[in-house]
Design a protein around this motif. Structure first.
Motif, short mmCIF file in Angstrom:
data_model
loop_
_atom_site.label_atom_id
_atom_site.label_comp_id
_atom_site.label_asym_id
_atom_site.label_seq_id
_atom_site.Cartn_x
_atom_site.Cartn_y
_atom_site.Cartn_z
N MET A 101 15.04 19.03 -13.32
CA MET A 101 13.73 19.63 -13.10
C MET A 101 12.79 18.67 -12.38
SD MET A 101 11.22 21.38 -15.84
CE MET A 101 11.16 23.14 -15.60
N ILE A 102 12.81 17.40 -12.78
CA ILE A 102 11.96 16.43 -12.10
C ILE A 102 12.35 16.35 -10.63
CG2 ILE A 102 11.49 13.95 -11.92
CD1 ILE A 102 11.44 13.83 -14.94
N GLU A 103 13.65 16.38 -10.38
CA GLU A 103 14.11 16.37 -8.98
C GLU A 103 13.49 17.52 -8.21
OE1 GLU A 103 18.24 17.32 -8.46
OE2 GLU A 103 18.32 16.45 -6.44
N SER A 104 13.55 18.71 -8.81
CA SER A 104 13.05 19.86 -8.06
C SER A 104 11.52 19.82 -7.95
CB SER A 104 13.54 21.18 -8.67
OG SER A 104 12.84 21.45 -9.85
N GLN A 105 10.86 19.22 -8.94
CA GLN A 105 9.40 19.09 -8.84
C GLN A 105 9.01 18.14 -7.72
OE1 GLN A 105 7.97 17.89 -12.70
NE2 GLN A 105 8.31 19.91 -13.61
N GLU B 253 0.83 -1.20 0.00
CA GLU B 253 0.00 0.00 0.00
C GLU B 253 0.87 1.26 0.00
OE1 GLU B 253 -3.49 0.42 0.16
OE2 GLU B 253 -3.35 -1.63 -0.59
N GLN B 254 1.84 1.25 0.89
CA GLN B 254 2.69 2.43 1.01
C GLN B 254 3.52 2.64 -0.26
OE1 GLN B 254 4.76 1.62 4.72
NE2 GLN B 254 3.37 2.98 5.82
N ALA B 255 3.97 1.53 -0.84
CA ALA B 255 4.74 1.64 -2.07
C ALA B 255 3.89 2.29 -3.16
CB ALA B 255 5.23 0.27 -2.53
N LEU B 256 2.64 1.85 -3.23
CA LEU B 256 1.74 2.43 -4.23
C LEU B 256 1.54 3.92 -3.98
CD1 LEU B 256 -0.20 2.02 -6.61
CD2 LEU B 256 -2.00 1.51 -4.97
N ALA B 257 1.37 4.27 -2.70
CA ALA B 257 1.16 5.68 -2.36
C ALA B 257 2.36 6.53 -2.79
CB ALA B 257 0.93 5.83 -0.85
N VAL B 258 3.55 5.98 -2.65
CA VAL B 258 4.74 6.72 -3.08
C VAL B 258 4.70 6.98 -4.58
CG1 VAL B 258 7.25 6.54 -3.40
CG2 VAL B 258 6.22 5.94 -1.20
N ARG B 259 4.36 5.93 -5.35
CA ARG B 259 4.31 6.10 -6.81
C ARG B 259 3.25 7.12 -7.20
NH1 ARG B 259 4.58 0.39 -6.50
NH2 ARG B 259 2.42 0.11 -7.15
N GLN B 260 2.09 7.02 -6.52
CA GLN B 260 1.01 7.93 -6.87
C GLN B 260 1.35 9.37 -6.51
OE1 GLN B 260 -2.37 6.04 -4.96
NE2 GLN B 260 -2.83 4.90 -6.84
N ALA B 261 2.04 9.52 -5.37
CA ALA B 261 2.43 10.88 -4.98
C ALA B 261 3.37 11.47 -6.02
CB ALA B 261 3.10 10.85 -3.61
N ALA B 262 4.27 10.62 -6.52
CA ALA B 262 5.19 11.11 -7.54
C ALA B 262 4.39 11.54 -8.78
CB ALA B 262 6.20 10.03 -7.91
N ALA B 263 3.38 10.74 -9.13
CA ALA B 263 2.56 11.07 -10.30
C ALA B 263 1.82 12.39 -10.09
CB ALA B 263 1.57 9.96 -10.58
N ASP B 264 1.42 12.64 -8.86
CA ASP B 264 0.73 13.90 -8.56
C ASP B 264 1.63 15.11 -8.72
OD1 ASP B 264 -1.84 13.05 -7.96
OD2 ASP B 264 -1.32 12.51 -5.89
N LEU B 265 2.92 14.90 -8.45
CA LEU B 265 3.83 16.05 -8.38
C LEU B 265 4.41 16.46 -9.72
CD1 LEU B 265 5.71 15.17 -5.09
CD2 LEU B 265 4.24 17.16 -5.48
N LEU B 266 4.39 15.56 -10.70
CA LEU B 266 5.01 15.88 -11.98
C LEU B 266 4.30 17.02 -12.70
CD1 LEU B 266 6.17 12.74 -13.96
CD2 LEU B 266 7.48 14.35 -12.61
N ASP B 267 5.07 17.98 -13.16
CA ASP B 267 4.51 19.07 -13.95
C ASP B 267 4.99 18.89 -15.39
OD1 ASP B 267 3.65 21.34 -15.14
OD2 ASP B 267 4.53 22.72 -13.67
#
Lengths: 351, 546, 359
Positions: B410-414, B315-329
């Motif tokens: 840029m991805i790092e800073s996002q 569950e937590q692993a999935l949350a990490v991936r999803q959070a990353a997806a939320d943050l990408l600009d």
């Protein structure tokens, strides 16, 4: 990249019987009259120089000092971090022209050019120090062993050194650096890779000088007598070799240092260097500046390039001046009355 | 005065060169220097000069599996199946018909009277020869692995070819016939057992596409002349002569098109140069969808909370991936770094292809394509994860273009904005990178993909089947079944539905996080027309006119 | 490249073995020494290249499963022990077969010929630039020894060395191509010219010769315009060396006894420089020039890359990027042979001029 010197004077083979001030006896005596700090290598030569030669030596030293200061105090001098993309005022522009906020403009990656150049000094200086230290250590060790033991080991080492000599050094550096870093372009691995690959290229030079000196000394009667007296020969050799080699080593070191900078930049330029978020490296910045050229964007390339040129210029000026000062043919003579008589005689003998 | 000696010397050097030249010139006089007359390639309207920085590895289709070579092969070889202008879907090219006559038999009937430029007849035996030699040679750099489903080729008569397949109703097979493995070659010119050198191919004039090559200097220059007897799906070439010049540097390409040395520049212009060219009134920039995608892969074993970590938790692993997806600009990446040469990508199958959907657009971020830090924060919080999450992110600086450095900075800073992630960014040269990514050393890393053929399957099977080339530990039975099923579903609508469904499922799991789609960009002089950049991802010179 | 950092040729080993033999024996031994040098280099490249990767992973590593990839590697034979591959390669070389490139399937020997001419052309142009710039300036510096012009020229010489070729290339392109538009950015000739030149029967591959043979001024000027910037970038690098060398040697000979004697006879300094000191000072330059040619081959890698000049150096960089070891080995072996032969020639020349070189 070669060095614009004729080899005879750049990397002097320790020729038998060449005397001048390099003769340990003469220098020894002359130096003993001076306070210790005045006898340090560069300062010693500085005091003996005159006119244009002194000017060039000083100019070289000033240039080197500027970059050293930039390297040491980079965090204080640079307005931004080397990988900083934004500040309180928002994201930095990309390829922004020089302005009040960014003195030398910004790169295609949005980094401040001035800060990158200042931080780059740190990377360059670190690499140089590492490369020179490694080359000296390995070169002297191998040269001593090879020259002292002789035989098949000596032959093999000499042949290998000659082969490496004939190898396109940049190619060697690329391959060695890939091997060492495993392709990982972090700060430490990048600097190490550059330093070690430069070492591989430069060891043969130290090796050659030290080996020749060792071979010469081994035949000297005093070594034989020392051995009879029970002193270990390697010890004697190393002491004498080092003392004699001090004449040519500073020159090789400056060559080595400039070559190190150029190799580091070459690696960075060809994409085998350090990634921009890990450290600032001039060669990398130049690489990225290539595509700016067509758009007439000059500031991304000119500044890091100039930094490379100036630092190498500084080091080479120091090296060349030292070279000239130790080569009686090239040294500008001081007025006779100020030259100690003994040295004057020695000089004449040498010329 | 000090220079007099040098002058004399310089003069003698010049004199020497000149006399050498005279000697050579005098021998040249007796020889026939052609090219003086018809070599003037501009002005008569019948020719167009194209520039590119692509690299050609081989003219032999069995020995190349790269864009540069394929784009040349597309102009000069015929295919059994090909994509018409403006569509991603394939139709018979030099074939009269092509269809499944049995679940494992794909039968192609050739048109009558086909020939190669050298006059040889093009018959079913050439077709059999083509595919047999691909399998026989199986060059390590070649595309023969695309024929994974081909068992054997039969030729009942001169016009008919029967492909015996291993698995039934393979819907991708027609696409594969249009892929880099598909160019039909002349059995009288090509060697059946080894790669044929490019010079021999040009000398043997073994071409039957819209164009034939008349002059060939590898990676410097190719001169094409229209092949009049081409009878395939596509129209005959509009322009008689095309010269393609191979540049070594993007800047040179840019200046060449800007100054009118070439009429059209296609692949690759740096984002900077392109931004510059868009503002230049003397040239026109053409954009079209591209097949290339960029995505981030998560290693399900070694990512934060992954299966092999100490605090493993799905569950937590999935949350990490999803959070990353939320943050990408994605917009920022596309505009700021790539100047529109890459466009935001919210799906696994990119825009332009049949079956493309955009599941990630609504699922993550602000729902309109932008990033949403709050959504990311709440996902992490719900899963009970302490922030910042430490993430080791890897990219390769030498495989996906120069701008990867900027892209990942840029991805790092996002990801680090709002302090949700603590990214440790590292780059590794491609050789090591590729070996280490398979070993699971990288928790999250960059990859890109260029399709073999324009079919949605090519964006799904290689990635999300149980056995895939990512080997990132992802497996979802439902996705696996859907992908396998769609590949053998003849009904197009039904198949599209399955493809959409599979994408939605993967979007929830986030095995990979797609974020950019390469656009095809060509820059031409204003008087050039007929630039067609479509979802076939094949750029044809034949439609160009002045 | 450090090959020519010392003008003292690698005679250490040669000197030992030749003992008291004559010139012929010395030359023979020196010649035989080329073989181990080249052999060591080829070996070195072979093993280094195996460590850094393989061409298959480099090209298709990002799209195949590990199993598929391994199957391809096995097919190409790269999974066998390195030593086996090494002996196979050496065996091949002894039969004169350098193999075919792995990435684009071309004969290595064909590549060496095709691109070697490009490099040769560039090196010749650069040598002309280096001599035309270096020698007169060096004389001038010696003449004005220890005066301001001398100091400036010496700094100029150091700058030549201190400027990496790729930075020089960037500056030259920025100023002369982009801002002034005088010269093209890179390449060896423009498309239309290249097309004509390639079609000449019996094309030599050396563009300027082919262009001269056509006798068409548009072609000649196009070829020359493309050559200017690369030749200057690479030529200046060497010009600095020549400048220094001429200066140092002239100063050296000027202080010789016979020059002193002439001076005491009342010969003016300018004439001394021209007549008495110049010729002897040129001898070391001839020996160093050999080395510089070897050196330029190394410098050509960066120059060719920076200007998109399709020569051996450019191809070397390309093949290195693709990890095509067969190609890299072949090119390096050729470069090694050329360097070794040049060194040999220089040694022999030095021995002929100055018998003391032979121990």
């Amino acid at each position: 990249m070669s060095v614009p010197t004729d080899a005879n004077s750049t990397v002097p083979e320790p020729v038998e019987g060449s005397v001048a001030e390099a003769d340990p006896l003469v220098t020894g005596e002359a130096r003993q009259r001076e306070p210790r700090w005045k006898r340090l290598p560069v300062i010693w030569q500085l005091r003996r120089s005159t006119g244009l030669q002194r000017g060039m030596l000083i100019a070289g030293m000033v240039l080197c000092a500027v970059f050293l200061i930039a390297a040491v105090f980079a965090p204080l001098i640079a307005p931004y971090g080397f990988n900083q993309l934004s500040d309180a005022g928002g994201n930095f522009p990309r390829q922004g022209a020089p302005s009040a906020q960014f003195w030398w403009g910004t790169t295609v990656g949005g980094y401040d050019v001035f800060s990158r150049v200042v931080w780059g000094a740190q990377t360059a200086v670190l690499t140089v120090v590492l490369a020179v230290a490694l080359s000296i250590f390995l070169g002297i060790a191998l040269g001593l062993v090879s020259g002292y033991l002789g035989g098949w080991l000596d032959r093999i080492l000499v042949t290998i050194a000659d082969a490496i000599y004939a190898f396109p050094s940049l190619l060697l550096a690329i391959v060695v650096s890939i091997m060492i870093s495993g392709g990982e372009s972090g700060f430490i691995s990048g600097i190490l890779a550059a330093a070690i690959s430069i070492t591989v290229v430069f060891v043969p030079q130290y090796f050659r000088v030290v080996r020749a000196e060792t071979v010469r000394l081994k035949a000297e009667p005093f070594v034989e007598s020392a051995r009879v007296l029970g002193a270990s020969t390697p010890r004697i050799l190393s002491r004498h070799v080092l003392r004699n080699a001090t004449r040519s080593l500073p020159l090789i070191i400056t060559l080595n240092a400039s070559e190190a900078i150029l190799t580091l930049a070459g690696l960075g330029f060809l994409g085998f260097g350090i990634n921009p978020t890990a450290a600032s490296e001039w060669g990398y910045d130049l690489n990225r500046a290539i595509s700016d050229v067509a758009g007439g964007i000059w500031w991304t390339g000119v500044f890091p390039g100039a930094a490379i040129v100036l630092l190498v210029l500084g080091i080479t000026l120091v090296g060349e001046s030292l070279n000239d000062l130790s080569d009686p043919r090239l040294r500008i003579r001081r007025r006779p009355k100020r030259v100690p008589r003994r040295t004057a005689t020695a000089m004449k003998g040498a010329a | 005065m000090a220079f007099s000696g040098h002058r004399r010397r310089a003069f003698s050097a010049v004199a020497l060169t000149a006399s050498l030249a005279l000697v050579l010139a005098s021998c040249a006089e007796t020889e026939n220097i052609d090219g003086g007359g018809d070599g003037g390639d501009s002005g008569d309207g019948g020719s167009i000069a194209i520039g590119t920085t692509d690299v050609v590895t081989s003219l032999d289709p069995a020995g190349s599996y790269d864009n540069g070579s394929f784009s040349v092969q597309n102009q000069v070889y015929p295919f059994l199946m090909n994509t018409p202008y403006g569509s991603p879907d394939v139709e018979p090219d030099i074939a009269e018909s092509a269809e499944f006559t049995e679940p494992t038999q794909y039968t192609v009937t050739l048109k009558e009277g086909l020939t190669f430029a050298n006059g040889n007849e093009l018959t079913s035996s050439d077709v059999k020869f083509t595919f047999d030699r691909q399998l026989e040679i199986a060059d390590p750099n070649g595309p023969s692995s695309l024929l994974y489903n081909l068992d054997s080729v039969e030729t009942p008569d001169e016009q008919t070819v029967v492909f015996n397949l291993k698995s039934e109703d393979d819907q991708t097979f027609p696409q594969i016939l249009s892929s880099p493995v598909g160019p039909i070659v002349d059995e009288d010119v090509f060697s059946p057992t080894e790669l044929t050198p490019s010079e021999d191919i040009v000398e043997g004039d073994a071409f039957a596409g819209q164009y034939a090559i008349t002059d060939y200097t590898e990676n410097e220059l190719i001169r094409y002349e229209a092949f009049e007897d081409y009878q395939g799906l596509l129209d005959a070439a509009e322009t008689d002569v095309i010269t393609a010049q191979y540049f070594t540097e993007e800047t040179q390409l840019k200046l060449a098109v800007q100054e009118g040395d070439i009429d059209l520049a296609f692949r690759n212009l740096s984002p900077t140069d392109l931004g510059d060219l868009r503002e230049d009134e003397n040239v026109t920039v053409h954009d079209g969808p591209g097949g290339e995608i960029r995505y981030m892969v998560f290693d399900f074993n070694t990512q934060p909370f992954g299966a092999e970590t100490e605090d493993a938790d799905e569950e937590q692993a999935l949350a990490v991936r999803q959070a990353a997806a939320d943050l990408l600009d994605r917009e920022a990446l596309s505009e700021e770094i790539y100047q529109g040469t890459y466009t935001p990508l919210y799906s696994y199958v990119p825009e332009g292809l049949t079956g493309a959907a955009e599941p990630l657009l609504e699922m993550y971020g602000d729902g309109e394509g932008g990033p949403d830090a709050e959504a990311a924060a709440s996902k992490l919080e719900e899963a009970g994860i302490e922030t910042p999450v430490e993430l080791n992110l890897q990219y390769s600086p030498d495989h996906y273009g120069n701008s990867s450095d900027e892209e990942y900075a840029m991805i790092e800073s996002q990801l680090e904005s709002d302090g949700l992630f603590e990214v440790n960014l590292q780059s590794t040269l491609w050789d090591t990178y590729n070996a280490e990514r398979v070993e699971g050393v990288y928790p999250a890393y960059q990859l890109g993909w260029f399709p073999d053929y324009s079919d949605a399957d090519n964006y799904l099977s290689p990635f999300f089947l149980e056995e895939n080339f990512l080997v990132n530990g992802y497996s979802n039975q439902e996705v696996n079944d859907l992908i396998l099923e769609q590949a053998s579903t003849p009904d197009e609508a039904e198949r599209e539905e399955m493809i959409t469904q599979a994408q939605e499922l993967v979007a929830e799991d986030l095995s990979t996080l797609p974020y950019l789609q390469g656009a095809q960009v060509a820059v031409s002089a204003n008087d050039i027309e007929g630039v067609t950049l479509d979802a076939s991802f094949k750029f044809r010179y034949a439609s160009l006119t002045r | 490249m450090t090959i020519a950092d010392t003008a003292t040729p690698p005679t250490a080993a040669a000197g030992k073995t030749s003992g008291g033999g004559g010139l012929g024996r010395y030359i023979l031994v020196r010649f035989l020494l080329i073989i181990p040098t080249v052999f060591i280099l080829v070996t070195l490249v072979f093993f280094l290249m195996r460590v850094v990767g393989d061409p298959i992973s480099a090209s298709v590593g990002g799209r195949l499963t590990p199993d598929q990839l391994n199957a391809r590697l096995a097919e190409a034979g790269y999974d066998r022990p390195v030593l086996v591959q090494y002996f196979e390669y050496i065996g091949q070389i002894f039969t004169g077969d350098f193999g075919r490139t792995l990435t684009d399937n071309r004969e290595i020997s064909e590549i060496l010929v095709t691109y070697g001419t490009g490099t040769l052309e560039l090196v010749l142009y650069s040598l002309v630039v280096a001599l035309v710039v270096g020698i007169p300036l060096g004389r001038f510096a010696a003449y004005r020894r220890d005066q301001i012009p001398d100091a400036l020229l010496r700094i100029f010489a150091i700058l030549c060395y201190a400027t990496p070729v790729f930075f020089a290339a960037l500056l030259l392109k920025l100023v002369f191509s982009v801002w002034l538009g005088w010269f093209p950015l890179g390449g060896r000739a423009s498309t239309s010219t290249q097309l004509v030149l390639d079609r000449i029967s019996g094309s030599t591959g050396i563009n300027i010769i082919d262009a001269l043979r056509t006798g068409r001024w548009d072609l000649i000027s196009d070829v020359l315009a493309h050559a200017v910037l690369p030749a200057v970038a690479l030529g200046l690098l060497t010009a600095g060396v020549f400048l220094r060398l001429v200066r140092t040697n002239l100063i050296g000979t000027l202080s010789m006894d016979y020059v002193d004697a002439a001076r005491s006879r009342g010969v003016r300094e300018g004439r001394l420089l021209r007549k008495h000191a110049y010729k002897p000072a040129l001898i070391p330059i001839i020996t160093v020039m050999g080395m510089q040619i070897a050196l330029m081959l190394g410098g050509a890698i960066l120059t060719e890359t920076a200007f998109g000049w399709r020569g051996l150096g450019f191809q070397l960089a390309q093949y290195l990027g693709a990890r095509d070891f067969v190609a890299v080995q072949g090119i390096v072996a050729l470069l090694a042979v050329i360097v070794a032969l040049t060194n040999f020639a220089v040694d022999v020349l030095a021995a002929l001029i100055d018998p003391r070189v032979r121990y």
